[in-house]
Scaffold this motif. Structure first.
Motif, short mmCIF file in Angstrom:
data_model
loop_
_atom_site.label_atom_id
_atom_site.label_comp_id
_atom_site.label_asym_id
_atom_site.label_seq_id
_atom_site.Cartn_x
_atom_site.Cartn_y
_atom_site.Cartn_z
N GLN A 4 0.83 -1.19 0.00
CA GLN A 4 0.00 0.00 0.00
C GLN A 4 0.87 1.25 0.00
O GLN A 4 0.59 2.21 -0.73
CB GLN A 4 -0.92 0.00 1.21
CG GLN A 4 -1.87 1.18 1.24
CD GLN A 4 -2.78 1.16 2.45
OE1 GLN A 4 -2.62 0.33 3.35
NE2 GLN A 4 -3.72 2.07 2.49
N ALA A 5 1.94 1.25 0.77
CA ALA A 5 2.84 2.40 0.82
C ALA A 5 3.53 2.59 -0.52
O ALA A 5 3.69 3.72 -0.99
CB ALA A 5 3.87 2.21 1.93
N ILE A 6 3.93 1.51 -1.15
CA ILE A 6 4.57 1.59 -2.47
C ILE A 6 3.59 2.17 -3.48
O ILE A 6 3.95 3.06 -4.26
CB ILE A 6 5.07 0.20 -2.91
CG1 ILE A 6 6.26 -0.21 -2.05
CG2 ILE A 6 5.44 0.20 -4.40
CD1 ILE A 6 6.69 -1.65 -2.23
N GLN A 7 2.37 1.68 -3.47
CA GLN A 7 1.37 2.18 -4.43
C GLN A 7 1.06 3.66 -4.18
O GLN A 7 0.90 4.42 -5.14
CB GLN A 7 0.09 1.35 -4.35
CG GLN A 7 -0.85 1.60 -5.50
CD GLN A 7 -0.22 1.34 -6.86
OE1 GLN A 7 0.38 0.30 -7.10
NE2 GLN A 7 -0.32 2.30 -7.76
N THR A 35 8.01 0.70 -12.64
CA THR A 35 8.25 0.30 -11.26
C THR A 35 8.47 1.56 -10.42
O THR A 35 8.71 2.65 -10.97
CB THR A 35 9.49 -0.60 -11.14
OG1 THR A 35 10.64 0.18 -11.51
CG2 THR A 35 9.37 -1.83 -12.02
N LEU A 36 8.45 1.39 -9.11
CA LEU A 36 8.71 2.53 -8.23
C LEU A 36 10.11 3.09 -8.48
O LEU A 36 10.30 4.30 -8.55
CB LEU A 36 8.55 2.12 -6.77
CG LEU A 36 8.85 3.20 -5.74
CD1 LEU A 36 7.99 4.44 -5.96
CD2 LEU A 36 8.68 2.65 -4.33
N THR A 37 11.07 2.23 -8.66
CA THR A 37 12.44 2.67 -8.93
C THR A 37 12.52 3.49 -10.20
O THR A 37 13.17 4.54 -10.24
CB THR A 37 13.38 1.45 -9.02
OG1 THR A 37 13.28 0.70 -7.80
CG2 THR A 37 14.82 1.87 -9.25
N GLU A 38 11.86 3.03 -11.25
CA GLU A 38 11.85 3.78 -12.51
C GLU A 38 11.17 5.13 -12.35
O GLU A 38 11.65 6.14 -12.86
CB GLU A 38 11.16 2.97 -13.61
CG GLU A 38 11.93 1.75 -14.05
CD GLU A 38 11.15 0.85 -14.97
OE1 GLU A 38 11.73 0.34 -15.94
OE2 GLU A 38 9.94 0.63 -14.71
N LEU A 39 10.06 5.15 -11.63
CA LEU A 39 9.36 6.41 -11.39
C LEU A 39 10.21 7.38 -10.60
O LEU A 39 10.23 8.58 -10.91
CB LEU A 39 8.04 6.16 -10.65
CG LEU A 39 6.89 5.63 -11.49
CD1 LEU A 39 5.77 5.14 -10.59
CD2 LEU A 39 6.40 6.67 -12.47
N GLU A 40 10.91 6.89 -9.59
CA GLU A 40 11.79 7.75 -8.80
C GLU A 40 12.87 8.36 -9.68
O GLU A 40 13.17 9.56 -9.57
CB GLU A 40 12.44 6.96 -7.66
CG GLU A 40 11.49 6.47 -6.59
CD GLU A 40 11.12 7.53 -5.57
OE1 GLU A 40 11.53 8.70 -5.70
OE2 GLU A 40 10.41 7.18 -4.61
N GLU A 41 13.43 7.57 -10.58
CA GLU A 41 14.48 8.07 -11.46
C GLU A 41 13.94 9.12 -12.43
O GLU A 41 14.55 10.17 -12.62
CB GLU A 41 15.09 6.91 -12.25
CG GLU A 41 16.24 7.34 -13.13
CD GLU A 41 16.89 6.17 -13.84
OE1 GLU A 41 17.52 6.41 -14.88
OE2 GLU A 41 16.77 5.03 -13.36
N VAL A 42 12.79 8.85 -13.03
CA VAL A 42 12.18 9.82 -13.94
C VAL A 42 11.86 11.10 -13.19
O VAL A 42 12.12 12.20 -13.67
CB VAL A 42 10.90 9.23 -14.59
CG1 VAL A 42 10.14 10.29 -15.37
CG2 VAL A 42 11.26 8.06 -15.49
N TYR A 43 11.30 10.98 -12.00
CA TYR A 43 10.96 12.14 -11.17
C TYR A 43 12.20 12.99 -10.91
O TYR A 43 12.17 14.21 -11.10
CB TYR A 43 10.35 11.66 -9.85
CG TYR A 43 9.96 12.78 -8.92
CD1 TYR A 43 8.76 13.44 -9.08
CD2 TYR A 43 10.80 13.16 -7.88
CE1 TYR A 43 8.39 14.47 -8.22
CE2 TYR A 43 10.44 14.17 -7.02
CZ TYR A 43 9.23 14.82 -7.19
OH TYR A 43 8.89 15.84 -6.35
#
Length: 48
Positions: A4-7, A35-43
């Motif tokens: 839930q936290a990841i989402q 993925t969360l990792t990919e989103l963090e990098e794009v962000y």
């Protein structure tokens, strides 16, 4: 609970990226497919 936290974090990042006008990857994937990792990098690359 962890899922839930990841989402929630993914949703936050997606919302921020969309507000910045970034809607999909250059390879054609939509933000919700990342993925969360990919989103963090794009962000980091787009908004910082």
């Amino acid at each position: 609970m962890l899922n839930q936290a990841i989402q929630m974090r993914k949703n936050y990042l997606i919302d921020q990226l969309i507000e910045a006008g970034y809607t999909k990857m250059v390879d054609g994937r939509q933000l919700y497919e990342l993925t969360l990792t990919e989103l963090e990098e794009v962000y980091r690359n787009v908004l910082e």
